[in-house]
Scaffold this motif. Structure first.
Motif, PDB file in Angstrom:
ATOM      1  N   VAL A  92       0.749  -1.124   0.054  1.00 56.44           N
ATOM      2  CA  VAL A  92       0.013   0.042  -0.059  1.00 56.44           C
ATOM      3  C   VAL A  92       0.852   1.245  -0.081  1.00 56.44           C
ATOM      4  O   VAL A  92       0.598   2.365  -0.654  1.00 56.44           O
ATOM      5  CB  VAL A  92      -1.075   0.116   1.236  1.00 56.44           C
ATOM      6  CG1 VAL A  92      -1.799   1.209   1.356  1.00 56.44           C
ATOM      7  CG2 VAL A  92      -1.857  -1.089   1.119  1.00 56.44           C
ATOM      8  N   GLY A  93       1.860   1.126   0.738  1.00 62.70           N
ATOM      9  CA  GLY A  93       2.911   2.322   0.716  1.00 62.70           C
ATOM     10  C   GLY A  93       3.551   2.543  -0.609  1.00 62.70           C
ATOM     11  O   GLY A  93       3.489   3.670  -0.998  1.00 62.70           O
ATOM     12  N   ALA A  94       3.790   1.317  -0.953  1.00 62.21           N
ATOM     13  CA  ALA A  94       4.480   1.452  -2.557  1.00 62.21           C
ATOM     14  C   ALA A  94       3.396   2.332  -3.755  1.00 62.21           C
ATOM     15  O   ALA A  94       3.852   3.169  -4.501  1.00 62.21           O
ATOM     16  CB  ALA A  94       4.863   0.349  -3.021  1.00 62.21           C
ATOM     17  N   VAL A  95       2.254   1.746  -3.509  1.00 57.01           N
ATOM     18  CA  VAL A  95       1.149   2.439  -4.587  1.00 57.01           C
ATOM     19  C   VAL A  95       1.077   3.833  -4.304  1.00 57.01           C
ATOM     20  O   VAL A  95       0.639   4.423  -5.052  1.00 57.01           O
ATOM     21  CB  VAL A  95       0.100   1.374  -4.368  1.00 57.01           C
ATOM     22  CG1 VAL A  95      -1.503   2.144  -4.814  1.00 57.01           C
ATOM     23  CG2 VAL A  95       0.182  -0.032  -4.969  1.00 57.01           C
ATOM     24  N   LEU A  96       0.685   4.121  -2.957  1.00 60.61           N
ATOM     25  CA  LEU A  96       0.603   5.476  -2.641  1.00 60.61           C
ATOM     26  C   LEU A  96       1.958   6.513  -3.101  1.00 60.61           C
ATOM     27  O   LEU A  96       1.533   7.462  -3.531  1.00 60.61           O
ATOM     28  CB  LEU A  96       0.632   5.719  -1.015  1.00 60.61           C
ATOM     29  CG  LEU A  96       0.344   7.093  -0.559  1.00 60.61           C
ATOM     30  CD1 LEU A  96      -1.129   7.450  -0.851  1.00 60.61           C
ATOM     31  CD2 LEU A  96       0.490   6.955   0.905  1.00 60.61           C
ATOM     32  N   ALA A  97       2.841   5.975  -2.795  1.00 58.96           N
ATOM     33  CA  ALA A  97       4.222   6.783  -3.100  1.00 58.96           C
ATOM     34  C   ALA A  97       4.285   6.912  -4.941  1.00 58.96           C
ATOM     35  O   ALA A  97       4.560   7.883  -5.239  1.00 58.96           O
ATOM     36  CB  ALA A  97       5.525   6.138  -2.759  1.00 58.96           C
ATOM     37  N   SER A  98       3.891   5.931  -5.605  1.00 58.48           N
ATOM     38  CA  SER A  98       3.772   5.953  -6.988  1.00 58.48           C
ATOM     39  C   SER A  98       2.774   6.904  -7.253  1.00 58.48           C
ATOM     40  O   SER A  98       2.865   7.543  -8.375  1.00 58.48           O
ATOM     41  CB  SER A  98       3.510   4.545  -7.672  1.00 58.48           C
ATOM     42  OG  SER A  98       4.586   3.607  -7.298  1.00 58.48           O
ATOM     43  N   GLY A  99       1.549   6.876  -6.873  1.00 56.36           N
ATOM     44  CA  GLY A  99       0.583   7.697  -7.120  1.00 56.36           C
ATOM     45  C   GLY A  99       0.776   9.222  -6.729  1.00 56.36           C
ATOM     46  O   GLY A  99       0.413  10.060  -7.592  1.00 56.36           O
ATOM     47  N   ILE A 100       1.419   9.658  -5.761  1.00 55.72           N
ATOM     48  CA  ILE A 100       1.723  11.035  -5.401  1.00 55.72           C
ATOM     49  C   ILE A 100       2.889  11.487  -6.397  1.00 55.72           C
ATOM     50  O   ILE A 100       2.659  12.490  -6.883  1.00 55.72           O
ATOM     51  CB  ILE A 100       2.059  10.904  -3.830  1.00 55.72           C
ATOM     52  CG1 ILE A 100       0.558  10.662  -2.941  1.00 55.72           C
ATOM     53  CG2 ILE A 100       2.712  12.419  -3.505  1.00 55.72           C
ATOM     54  CD1 ILE A 100       1.135  10.724  -1.525  1.00 55.72           C
ATOM     55  N   GLY A 101       3.933  10.624  -6.386  1.00 58.38           N
ATOM     56  CA  GLY A 101       4.976  11.288  -7.348  1.00 58.38           C
ATOM     57  C   GLY A 101       5.623  12.309  -6.498  1.00 58.38           C
ATOM     58  O   GLY A 101       5.916  12.616  -5.475  1.00 58.38           O
ATOM     59  N   SER A 102       5.435  13.512  -7.395  1.00 63.06           N
ATOM     60  CA  SER A 102       6.083  14.746  -7.228  1.00 63.06           C
ATOM     61  C   SER A 102       4.871  15.890  -7.046  1.00 63.06           C
ATOM     62  O   SER A 102       5.165  17.012  -6.946  1.00 63.06           O
ATOM     63  CB  SER A 102       7.181  15.062  -8.259  1.00 63.06           C
ATOM     64  OG  SER A 102       6.668  15.319  -9.553  1.00 63.06           O
ATOM     65  N   SER A 103       3.804  15.544  -7.252  1.00 65.57           N
ATOM     66  CA  SER A 103       2.531  16.239  -7.084  1.00 65.57           C
ATOM     67  C   SER A 103       2.310  16.647  -5.466  1.00 65.57           C
ATOM     68  O   SER A 103       2.961  16.059  -4.509  1.00 65.57           O
ATOM     69  CB  SER A 103       1.304  15.162  -7.476  1.00 65.57           C
ATOM     70  OG  SER A 103       1.602  14.779  -8.749  1.00 65.57           O
ATOM     71  N   PRO A 104       1.726  17.745  -5.552  1.00 67.40           N
ATOM     72  CA  PRO A 104       1.354  18.285  -4.107  1.00 67.40           C
ATOM     73  C   PRO A 104       0.414  17.229  -3.246  1.00 67.40           C
ATOM     74  O   PRO A 104      -0.436  16.717  -3.894  1.00 67.40           O
ATOM     75  CB  PRO A 104       0.445  19.456  -4.409  1.00 67.40           C
ATOM     76  CG  PRO A 104       0.824  19.899  -5.736  1.00 67.40           C
ATOM     77  CD  PRO A 104       1.208  18.441  -6.521  1.00 67.40           C
ATOM     78  N   TYR A 105       1.110  16.879  -1.905  1.00 68.18           N
ATOM     79  CA  TYR A 105       0.533  16.015  -1.369  1.00 68.18           C
ATOM     80  C   TYR A 105      -1.078  15.927  -1.057  1.00 68.18           C
ATOM     81  O   TYR A 105      -1.747  14.996  -1.390  1.00 68.18           O
ATOM     82  CB  TYR A 105       1.457  15.841   0.038  1.00 68.18           C
ATOM     83  CG  TYR A 105       1.328  14.618   0.705  1.00 68.18           C
ATOM     84  CD1 TYR A 105       2.353  13.486   0.705  1.00 68.18           C
ATOM     85  CD2 TYR A 105       0.352  14.387   1.799  1.00 68.18           C
ATOM     86  CE1 TYR A 105       2.265  12.157   1.299  1.00 68.18           C
ATOM     87  CE2 TYR A 105       0.291  13.204   2.392  1.00 68.18           C
ATOM     88  CZ  TYR A 105       1.352  12.000   2.217  1.00 68.18           C
ATOM     89  OH  TYR A 105       1.147  10.783   2.916  1.00 68.18           O
ATOM     90  N   ARG A 106      -1.447  17.051  -0.595  1.00 66.00           N
ATOM     91  CA  ARG A 106      -2.769  17.251  -0.139  1.00 66.00           C
ATOM     92  C   ARG A 106      -3.697  17.010  -1.102  1.00 66.00           C
ATOM     93  O   ARG A 106      -5.062  16.717  -1.218  1.00 66.00           O
ATOM     94  CB  ARG A 106      -2.923  18.398   0.802  1.00 66.00           C
ATOM     95  CG  ARG A 106      -2.223  18.676   1.960  1.00 66.00           C
ATOM     96  CD  ARG A 106      -2.726  19.803   2.932  1.00 66.00           C
ATOM     97  NE  ARG A 106      -2.152  19.949   4.175  1.00 66.00           N
ATOM     98  CZ  ARG A 106      -2.536  20.440   5.134  1.00 66.00           C
ATOM     99  NH1 ARG A 106      -3.399  21.559   5.047  1.00 66.00           N
ATOM    100  NH2 ARG A 106      -1.742  20.415   6.307  1.00 66.00           N
ATOM    101  N   GLN A 107      -3.413  17.741  -2.334  1.00 68.90           N
ATOM    102  CA  GLN A 107      -4.077  17.670  -3.724  1.00 68.90           C
ATOM    103  C   GLN A 107      -4.516  16.097  -4.210  1.00 68.90           C
ATOM    104  O   GLN A 107      -5.520  15.972  -4.728  1.00 68.90           O
ATOM    105  CB  GLN A 107      -3.659  18.633  -4.410  1.00 68.90           C
ATOM    106  CG  GLN A 107      -3.565  20.171  -4.040  1.00 68.90           C
ATOM    107  CD  GLN A 107      -3.042  21.047  -5.236  1.00 68.90           C
ATOM    108  OE1 GLN A 107      -3.142  20.512  -6.370  1.00 68.90           O
ATOM    109  NE2 GLN A 107      -2.695  22.230  -4.880  1.00 68.90           N
TER     110      GLN A 107
END
Length: 483
Positions: free
Chosen positions: A410-425
């Motif tokens: 789940v952490g890996a999936v989350l990290a891939s989805g966020i990437g360099s985008s703004p965290y909260r958005q």
């Protein structure tokens, strides 16, 4: 083990539950502290994963060794050693100057923790010889997990808010010392009549399998497929080597004959699925409540109560149901509730509304409260009492492996989805695949709970018990399982 009075048996159960309390409380409180640790130690998402998975990974790797060692040299002796190492590791964690040393000290904690829960469960199994009493005792054991889930976020949030995240580890020191002194005074020594020989090759293969698999999953989003590919190959090779090597040993670390029992195999996979869901659920919830909603640690802990309280209330009820009616009904309730919770978050973005967020937490708490007792009881039921430590250790290993994989995946999936985008958005959309994974885990609990608790499954358990038992050693079968 000598026959103990009812009062002495309850005291032994209390002492064993103290060890479970400090281990579980440590994990749940630490989840609330993750954002504070991230800021203080300048940790990445993968760094946060390692603070949890370094512990659960070492724990999963050593649990079966600890269980067989306790059966061989004495359960009380190994249990006391675990209390000493775990307490010392907690003290070291509280003074860790950086993330790297914190991860190392968490591994020290895990070495001690590996000698606690499976050995305590083996002590309980050999103390409560009546099947119904044992099911109730395991229900109490499961309730302690609920207590830790209820108290952990609150205690953790209060300590982080008023002192710092380091103070979380201080809680373990007085409880660990008290449990050590009480064990020395009141817990009788016990061991298996026939000592099992160590299996160093099997132990190395287990460590290689768990370690390389976890590393590949956690580091893949940041490092890419190329650098982690060798670790994936090592994991596959270690698994194949285990399947080839272990059946050829007279006394293997993992007796693969256990898995001929459909209830035991089902309990193992259910444990992995349920605790993967728990690990992923806590990881996503903690980061969302503090990093997206902007709550402080204490208020984030209060938001976790709707999940923790149902777990606390449902665990003893589940134990009584297992003792009177068998494991099927608790597993079906657990699977249904956990699946419904996952769907709320994955399909309806439950985080975005207080009502649906509350409902999702309550449903998950109900599901997790019902799942623990049938897992534990099914793992030791039908097995010879002389191998209770190993059987309980396999169940505990499945739990820790599940939690390790849940946080890693789940952490890996989350990290891939966020990437360099703004965290909260982007957090809610980035977390959606993770919630679907947790939904699949709940569905696995539901389906396997139904398939591995019927008449066919019980017959496979009886055949397995006969193959594992000598005429002098009768298996630990429940009345509900014989009907």
């Amino acid at each position: 083990m000598p026959e103990l009075s009812p009062r002495r048996r309850l005291l032994v159960l209390l002492i064993c539950c103290m060890s479970l309390l400090i281990v579980s409380l440590d994990n749940t409180a630490l989840n609330v502290a993750l954002p504070s640790m991230q800021r203080d130690l300048h940790a990445t998402t993968s760094g946060l994963q390692w603070t949890i998975d370094a512990y659960t990974l070492v724990l999963a790797s050593l649990l079966m060794l600890a269980g067989s060692t306790a059966d061989r040299i004495g359960r009380k002796r190994v249990f006391m050693a675990g209390l000493v190492v775990f307490t010392a590791g907690s003290a070291l964690c509280s003074v860790a100057p950086n993330l790297e040393l914190l991860i190392v000290f968490r591994m020290v904690q895990a070495v001690g923790g590996s000698m606690l829960n499976p050995v305590a469960m083996s002590i309980i199994t050999n103390t409560f010889t009546d099947a119904r009493e044992r099911a109730r005792a395991i229900g109490v054991w499961g309730a302690v997990v609920g207590i830790s889930m209820a108290a952990g976020p609150l205690v953790g949030g209060l300590l982080v808010q008023s002192v710092s995240w380091r103070s979380i580890f201080w809680v373990n020191l007085p409880v660990g010392l008290a449990a050590l002194l009480l064990t020395l005074r009141f817990v009788p020594e016990s061991r298996a009549p026939k000592a099992r020989r160590p299996d160093p090759v099997g132990q190395v293969l287990v460590i290689a399998l768990f370690g390389s698999l976890t590393y590949a999953i956690i580091e893949a989003p940041e490092s890419g497929a190329g650098p982690v590919a060798p670790f994936a190959v090592i994991a596959v090779a270690a698994l194949l080597a285990l399947l080839w090597y272990e059946p050829r040993r007279d006394e293997p670390l993992i007796d693969l004959r256990f898995f001929r029992s459909a209830p035991f195999s089902g309990a193992t996979v259910i444990a992995i699925s349920a605790f993967a869901a728990l690990g992923g659920f806590l990881f996503l919830s903690t980061l969302y409540l503090q990093n997206v909603r902007g709550l402080d640690a204490l208020h984030a802990g209060l938001w976790m109560l709707p999940m923790a309280l149902p777990t606390f209330l449902c665990a003893p009820l589940s134990g009584r149901l297992v003792g009177s009616r068998g494991p099927r009904l608790p597993l079906l309730v657990a699977g249904t509730a956990m699946t419904a919770s996952g769907v709320l978050f994955a399909a309806f973005e439950a985080e975005t509304s207080d009502i649906t967020l509350l409902l999702g937490y309550v449903l998950f708490g109900i599901g997790f409260g019902f799942v623990n007792a049938p897992i534990t009881n099914t793992a030791v039921s039908g097995m010879p009492r002389t191998q209770a430590g190993v059987a309980a250790a396999v169940a505990s290993t499945s739990r820790q492996l599940g939690q390790t994989l849940g946080v890693a995946v789940v952490g890996a999936v989350l990290a891939s989805g966020i990437g360099s985008s703004p965290y909260r958005q982007v957090f809610v959309s980035a977390a959606r695949p993770g919630w679907w994974i947790l939904t699949a885990c709940g569905l696995a609990v539901l389906i396997l709970g139904f398939l591995t608790s019927g008449h066919w499954a019980r017959r496979t358990a009886e055949r397995t018990a006969e193959s594992l038992s000598s005429p002098e050693v009768r298996p630990l079968m429940q009345p509900a399982e014989r009907s």
